[in-house]
Design an enzyme around this catalytic site. Sequence first.
Site, mmCIF file in Angstrom:
data_model
loop_
_atom_site.group_PDB
_atom_site.id
_atom_site.type_symbol
_atom_site.label_atom_id
_atom_site.label_comp_id
_atom_site.label_asym_id
_atom_site.label_seq_id
_atom_site.Cartn_x
_atom_site.Cartn_y
_atom_site.Cartn_z
ATOM 1 N N PHE A 12 0.836 -1.208 0.000
ATOM 2 C CA PHE A 12 0.000 0.000 0.000
ATOM 3 C C PHE A 12 0.877 1.267 0.000
ATOM 4 O O PHE A 12 0.883 2.035 -0.972
ATOM 5 C CB PHE A 12 -0.933 -0.081 1.216
ATOM 6 C CG PHE A 12 -1.610 1.191 1.611
ATOM 7 C CD1 PHE A 12 -2.253 1.981 0.666
ATOM 8 C CD2 PHE A 12 -1.632 1.590 2.952
ATOM 9 C CE1 PHE A 12 -2.893 3.157 1.047
ATOM 10 C CE2 PHE A 12 -2.274 2.753 3.334
ATOM 11 C CZ PHE A 12 -2.893 3.545 2.383
ATOM 12 N N ASP A 32 10.219 -6.361 -3.467
ATOM 13 C CA ASP A 32 9.109 -6.932 -2.696
ATOM 14 C C ASP A 32 9.157 -8.446 -2.842
ATOM 15 O O ASP A 32 9.499 -8.943 -3.920
ATOM 16 C CB ASP A 32 7.763 -6.394 -3.227
ATOM 17 C CG ASP A 32 6.681 -6.386 -2.161
ATOM 18 O OD1 ASP A 32 6.359 -7.478 -1.662
ATOM 19 O OD2 ASP A 32 6.166 -5.302 -1.823
ATOM 20 N N ASN A 33 8.826 -9.174 -1.774
ATOM 21 C CA ASN A 33 8.735 -10.636 -1.915
ATOM 22 C C ASN A 33 7.299 -11.074 -2.216
ATOM 23 O O ASN A 33 7.029 -12.257 -2.375
ATOM 24 C CB ASN A 33 9.273 -11.360 -0.671
ATOM 25 C CG ASN A 33 8.440 -11.094 0.565
ATOM 26 O OD1 ASN A 33 7.457 -10.357 0.514
ATOM 27 N ND2 ASN A 33 8.837 -11.686 1.677
ATOM 28 N N VAL A 58 13.813 -9.103 1.361
ATOM 29 C CA VAL A 58 14.858 -8.222 1.913
ATOM 30 C C VAL A 58 15.484 -8.799 3.194
ATOM 31 O O VAL A 58 16.543 -8.350 3.629
ATOM 32 C CB VAL A 58 14.292 -6.791 2.125
ATOM 33 C CG1 VAL A 58 13.247 -6.772 3.224
ATOM 34 C CG2 VAL A 58 15.395 -5.791 2.404
ATOM 35 N N SER A 76 7.041 -4.872 5.305
ATOM 36 C CA SER A 76 6.570 -5.506 6.544
ATOM 37 C C SER A 76 5.070 -5.754 6.436
ATOM 38 O O SER A 76 4.348 -4.919 5.895
ATOM 39 C CB SER A 76 6.799 -4.608 7.773
ATOM 40 O OG SER A 76 6.283 -5.247 8.932
ATOM 41 N N LYS A 92 11.444 -11.089 11.133
ATOM 42 C CA LYS A 92 12.649 -11.121 10.291
ATOM 43 C C LYS A 92 12.787 -9.857 9.436
ATOM 44 O O LYS A 92 13.868 -9.301 9.316
ATOM 45 C CB LYS A 92 12.635 -12.373 9.400
ATOM 46 C CG LYS A 92 13.075 -13.627 10.168
ATOM 47 C CD LYS A 92 12.836 -14.885 9.378
ATOM 48 C CE LYS A 92 13.833 -15.077 8.278
ATOM 49 N NZ LYS A 92 13.616 -16.370 7.569
ATOM 50 N N TYR A 146 5.425 -7.477 15.875
ATOM 51 C CA TYR A 146 5.494 -6.264 15.050
ATOM 52 C C TYR A 146 6.114 -5.118 15.850
ATOM 53 O O TYR A 146 7.068 -4.482 15.418
ATOM 54 C CB TYR A 146 4.084 -5.895 14.604
ATOM 55 C CG TYR A 146 3.983 -4.709 13.670
ATOM 56 C CD1 TYR A 146 4.483 -4.772 12.372
ATOM 57 C CD2 TYR A 146 3.349 -3.526 14.070
ATOM 58 C CE1 TYR A 146 4.358 -3.690 11.499
ATOM 59 C CE2 TYR A 146 3.215 -2.451 13.198
ATOM 60 C CZ TYR A 146 3.721 -2.535 11.919
ATOM 61 O OH TYR A 146 3.575 -1.471 11.058
ATOM 62 N N TYR A 160 23.446 2.767 13.617
ATOM 63 C CA TYR A 160 24.197 3.018 12.377
ATOM 64 C C TYR A 160 24.443 4.524 12.198
ATOM 65 O O TYR A 160 25.462 4.934 11.662
ATOM 66 C CB TYR A 160 23.457 2.452 11.149
ATOM 67 C CG TYR A 160 23.902 1.052 10.796
ATOM 68 C CD1 TYR A 160 23.588 -0.025 11.609
ATOM 69 C CD2 TYR A 160 24.661 0.808 9.648
ATOM 70 C CE1 TYR A 160 23.997 -1.305 11.293
ATOM 71 C CE2 TYR A 160 25.092 -0.480 9.326
ATOM 72 C CZ TYR A 160 24.747 -1.533 10.148
ATOM 73 O OH TYR A 160 25.168 -2.800 9.836
ATOM 74 N N ARG A 187 -7.736 -4.983 8.521
ATOM 75 C CA ARG A 187 -7.717 -3.659 9.132
ATOM 76 C C ARG A 187 -9.104 -3.034 9.063
ATOM 77 O O ARG A 187 -9.909 -3.361 8.196
ATOM 78 C CB ARG A 187 -6.671 -2.762 8.455
ATOM 79 C CG ARG A 187 -5.303 -2.994 9.086
ATOM 80 C CD ARG A 187 -4.252 -2.143 8.474
ATOM 81 N NE ARG A 187 -3.971 -2.580 7.127
ATOM 82 C CZ ARG A 187 -3.016 -2.041 6.375
ATOM 83 N NH1 ARG A 187 -2.294 -1.056 6.835
ATOM 84 N NH2 ARG A 187 -2.797 -2.507 5.160
HETATM 85 N N1 UDP Z 1 -11.534 -3.129 14.423
HETATM 86 C C1 UDP Z 1 -12.899 -3.317 14.488
HETATM 87 N N2 UDP Z 1 -13.503 -4.121 13.549
HETATM 88 C C2 UDP Z 1 -12.810 -4.718 12.549
HETATM 89 C C3 UDP Z 1 -11.413 -4.515 12.467
HETATM 90 C C4 UDP Z 1 -10.803 -3.713 13.431
HETATM 91 O O1 UDP Z 1 -13.576 -2.773 15.370
HETATM 92 O O2 UDP Z 1 -13.431 -5.450 11.730
HETATM 93 C C5 UDP Z 1 -10.890 -2.256 15.427
HETATM 94 C C6 UDP Z 1 -9.648 -2.850 16.100
HETATM 95 O O3 UDP Z 1 -10.007 -3.636 17.215
HETATM 96 C C7 UDP Z 1 -8.887 -1.601 16.484
HETATM 97 C C8 UDP Z 1 -9.240 -0.592 15.384
HETATM 98 O O4 UDP Z 1 -10.415 -1.105 14.763
HETATM 99 O O5 UDP Z 1 -9.349 -1.093 17.716
HETATM 100 C C9 UDP Z 1 -8.164 -0.441 14.341
HETATM 101 O O6 UDP Z 1 -7.778 -1.714 13.934
HETATM 102 P P1 UDP Z 1 -6.748 -2.006 12.772
HETATM 103 O O7 UDP Z 1 -6.615 -3.476 12.672
HETATM 104 O O8 UDP Z 1 -7.170 -1.275 11.549
HETATM 105 O O9 UDP Z 1 -5.363 -1.349 13.188
HETATM 106 P P2 UDP Z 1 -4.608 -1.034 14.565
HETATM 107 O O10 UDP Z 1 -4.726 0.432 14.685
HETATM 108 O O11 UDP Z 1 -5.279 -1.751 15.720
HETATM 109 O O12 UDP Z 1 -3.236 -1.506 14.327
#
Ligand code: UDP
Length: 327
Positions: A12, A32-33, A58, A76, A92, A146, A160, A187
């Site tokens: 993205f 990119d892999n 990478v 990542s 990794k 992560y 570095y 997400r």
């Molecule tokens: N979330 C949600 N419903 C979904 C997916 C995510 O309510 O279907 C919530 C998740 O629990 C978090 C927020 O949305 O509180 C953002 O989640 P995301 O996975 O996008 O990224 P994060 O900011 O947590 O890394």
Amino acid sequence: MERVLITGAAGFLGSHLCDRFLKEGMAVVAMDNLITGDLKNIEHLFPNEHFEFHHHDVSKFVHVSGNVDYVLHFASPASPIDYLKIPIQTLKVGSLGIHNCLGLAKAKNARLLIASTSEIYGDPVVHPQTEDYWGNVNPVGPRGVYDEAKRFQEAITMAYHTYHGLETRIARIFNTYGPRMRLNDGRVLPAFIGQALRGEDLTVFGDGSQTRSFCYVDDLVEGIFRLLMSDHAEPVNLGNPSEITIGEFAEEIIKLTGTTQKVIYKDLPVDDPKQRRPDISKAKSILNWEPKVDRSEGLKITYEYFKSLPKEELYKKDHKNFDAYTK
Ligand code: UDP
């Protein structure tokens, strides 16, 4: 001609960076892999004579012939669902991967920028998050692979810089959205829009009171570019300080898409941060940068993108390339 190596180039953010650096008149070496990246994001660039693509992981030794002036390490997995599926690869790419990038940057005398993240603040007890806050991270929780990889990445990058005198930049990136996000990466934004387009209920995790602050991708790319060109080696937050609860966000998506579905509630994932908003005073003063695109505008563009995808994309379970790496 200046030349930039971008890892995670088919992802993205990586793909938007490829577009931007070509526009700036630089040659782009894209790497990119393709575990989570997708060639569709960069196929429009293949005819460009200043663009080349290396299908390479990478985390293994990296070789690029010729001059390299800048290295941007953006490879990542970036969604909590992804880290659960490919935790070792996540560790990794954030450790071995950055070490290879730093070695290359040192050999080529290039300037390196890393994609760090608001996740290094963990479940923050300081709000909004400033760069001098050290964070509240659970190293052995599901997000640890992560968060700790990104924290290590900052540490080795700074080492570095101080030990070898390498020119380095650290961008702490907060939640970012826009076209080319993966529809099924779990997400929240693609999840909600995908659900609306399929006519499903929107799944809010927990009671929806947790907050996030969403930055449109073009604003983020502008911030990355300015940071790279600055002389600032300390970490800089990049994100949009407009904060919203996930419950309110679901309502915004319902309005935007006109879906007649409702919100349903599911369990809150382990260690899900309760609040997140960047303090961007530093980026404002050092880079003269702040986001320009407000959420309603950015969400419209992103919704149009998801609507334009072939219908079958909506029903794909997940990215095909996971299989090869999880066996
Ligand atoms: N979330 C949600 N419903 C979904 C997916 C995510 O309510 O279907 C919530 C998740 O629990 C978090 C927020 O949305 O509180 C953002 O989640 P995301 O996975 O996008 O990224 P994060 O900011 O947590 O890394």
